[in-house]
Design a protein around this motif. Structure first.
Motif, PDB file in Angstrom:
ATOM      1  N   LEU A 112      -9.023  49.966  18.109  1.00 24.77           N
ATOM      2  CA  LEU A 112      -8.341  49.817  18.351  1.00 24.77           C
ATOM      3  C   LEU A 112      -7.868  51.626  17.606  1.00 24.77           C
ATOM      4  N   LEU A 113      -8.317  52.359  16.419  1.00 22.30           N
ATOM      5  CA  LEU A 113      -7.614  53.231  16.196  1.00 22.30           C
ATOM      6  C   LEU A 113      -8.402  54.651  17.278  1.00 22.30           C
ATOM      7  N   ALA A 114      -8.908  54.182  17.561  1.00 19.62           N
ATOM      8  CA  ALA A 114      -9.630  55.353  17.930  1.00 19.62           C
ATOM      9  C   ALA A 114      -8.519  55.095  19.575  1.00 19.62           C
ATOM     10  N   GLY A 149       0.677  52.255  20.595  1.00 15.82           N
ATOM     11  CA  GLY A 149       0.545  51.842  19.202  1.00 15.82           C
ATOM     12  C   GLY A 149      -0.234  50.661  18.855  1.00 15.82           C
ATOM     13  N   VAL A 150      -0.039  50.494  17.421  1.00 15.59           N
ATOM     14  CA  VAL A 150      -2.195  48.917  17.532  1.00 15.59           C
ATOM     15  C   VAL A 150      -0.465  48.460  16.300  1.00 15.59           C
ATOM     16  N   GLN A 194      -4.315  52.448   6.846  1.00 19.15           N
ATOM     17  CA  GLN A 194      -4.496  53.300   6.170  1.00 19.15           C
ATOM     18  C   GLN A 194      -6.031  53.637   5.617  1.00 19.15           C
ATOM     19  N   HIS A 195      -6.698  52.536   4.784  1.00 14.14           N
ATOM     20  CA  HIS A 195      -7.364  52.334   3.876  1.00 14.14           C
ATOM     21  C   HIS A 195      -9.362  53.028   5.153  1.00 14.14           C
ATOM     22  N   GLN A 196      -8.706  52.406   7.140  1.00 16.34           N
ATOM     23  CA  GLN A 196      -9.375  52.707   7.467  1.00 16.34           C
ATOM     24  C   GLN A 196      -9.754  54.389   7.865  1.00 16.34           C
ATOM     25  N   LEU A 197      -8.262  55.133   8.064  1.00 13.81           N
ATOM     26  CA  LEU A 197      -8.493  56.326   8.266  1.00 13.81           C
ATOM     27  C   LEU A 197      -8.244  57.588   7.249  1.00 13.81           C
ATOM     28  N   TYR A 198      -8.536  56.946   6.081  1.00  9.65           N
ATOM     29  CA  TYR A 198      -8.666  57.493   4.584  1.00  9.65           C
ATOM     30  C   TYR A 198      -9.786  58.764   4.732  1.00  9.65           C
ATOM     31  N   ASN A 199     -11.263  58.296   5.194  1.00 11.02           N
ATOM     32  CA  ASN A 199     -12.253  59.264   4.988  1.00 11.02           C
ATOM     33  C   ASN A 199     -12.540  59.370   6.795  1.00 11.02           C
TER      34      ASN A 199
END
Length: 249
Positions: free
Chosen positions: A163-165, A174-175, A183-188
């Motif tokens: 979904l983020l991709a 938007g998701v 935010q945790h998924q995107l952090y790294n």
């Protein structure tokens, strides 16, 4: 008789402990959902694990965690193959639960579900949401009327990273997810500000709960634990970075 008294007292103590030291099977979600939870190498971890372990230790219970796909988790819970479900919410799959009497705890964790967009689209309103992504099994409650009316196309995916991709490549506008999880998924990966929560769009300010069908007395014990050990619960939330983005806690 006197030498027997300590022995009898010990038996009574052991008996009392054995009544409390029950072993329960807790159904949990088999998906990465940090900081709330995750499953790595078959082991449940995260805030949910620490919270439930602390409660079990205080009560003398033993919790065995059963990570399951979201849909199977509900099925196994309703059929009695697991004793508890975490997380749960009275609104989730209410139609499937209506033939069962469920007991829900007090709120165990805050949970916001809302729309995340690219920063340049922040505050532009619902009109630009033509394609809304969410995880399969999630219900974007504030947008159901627009989805049913054909004003918004709902696009679902099994995995959050998919979904983020889609959002980052503009395949969705938007998701609808939990901002802290995103935010945790995107952090790294793409950077934790690549998608931002838009509070100007409709969202759900809710909580996660522990539920059971068979053991309402344990749910009451859990409620007492949440109240009595409020400082410990708050410390666990802070350790895992769980806050309500609207209230800062």
């Amino acid at each position: 008789m006197r030498p027997l008294l300590p022995f009898l007292a010990g038996l009574l103590l052991l008996s009392a402990f054995s009544v409390q030291a029950d072993t329960f099977k807790v159904g949990v979600e088999l998906q990465p959902y940090m900081p709330y939870s995750d499953v790595q190498n078959g082991q449940y971890m995260g805030y949910g694990r620490d919270l439930l372990d602390a409660f079990a230790a205080q009560q003398g219970h033993v919790f065995l965690y059963e990570p399951l796909p979201v849909r199977r988790l509900l099925s196994d819970f309703l059929s009695g193959r697991v004793d508890f479900k975490y997380p749960d919410n009275p609104r989730w799959n209410a139609d499937l639960k209506q033939d069962h009497t469920l007991y829900f705890s007090q709120a165990a964790a805050p949970a916001i579900d809302g729309v995340l967009v690219k920063p340049q689209f922040l505050g532009q309103g619902k009109a630009r949401l033509k394609r809304l992504g969410t995880q399969r099994g999630f219900t974007p409650w504030p947008y159901l009327d627009d989805i049913k009316a054909g004003k918004i196309l709902l696009i679902q995916a099994n995995q959050i990273d998919s979904l983020l991709a889609m959002a980052l490549s503009d395949r969705v506008d938007g998701v609808y997810l939990n901002p802290q999880v995103v935010q945790h998924q995107l952090y790294n990966t793409a950077g934790n500000e690549a998608l931002v929560f838009d509070p100007s769009l409709a969202y759900e300010d809710d909580h996660y709960f522990l539920s059971s069908i068979k053991y309402p007395e344990v749910i009451k014990q859990f409620d007492a634990f949440l109240n009595k050990e409020a400082k410990l619960v708050q410390a666990l939330k802070e350790r895992h970075g769980i806050v309500n983005p609207l209230k800062g806690r």
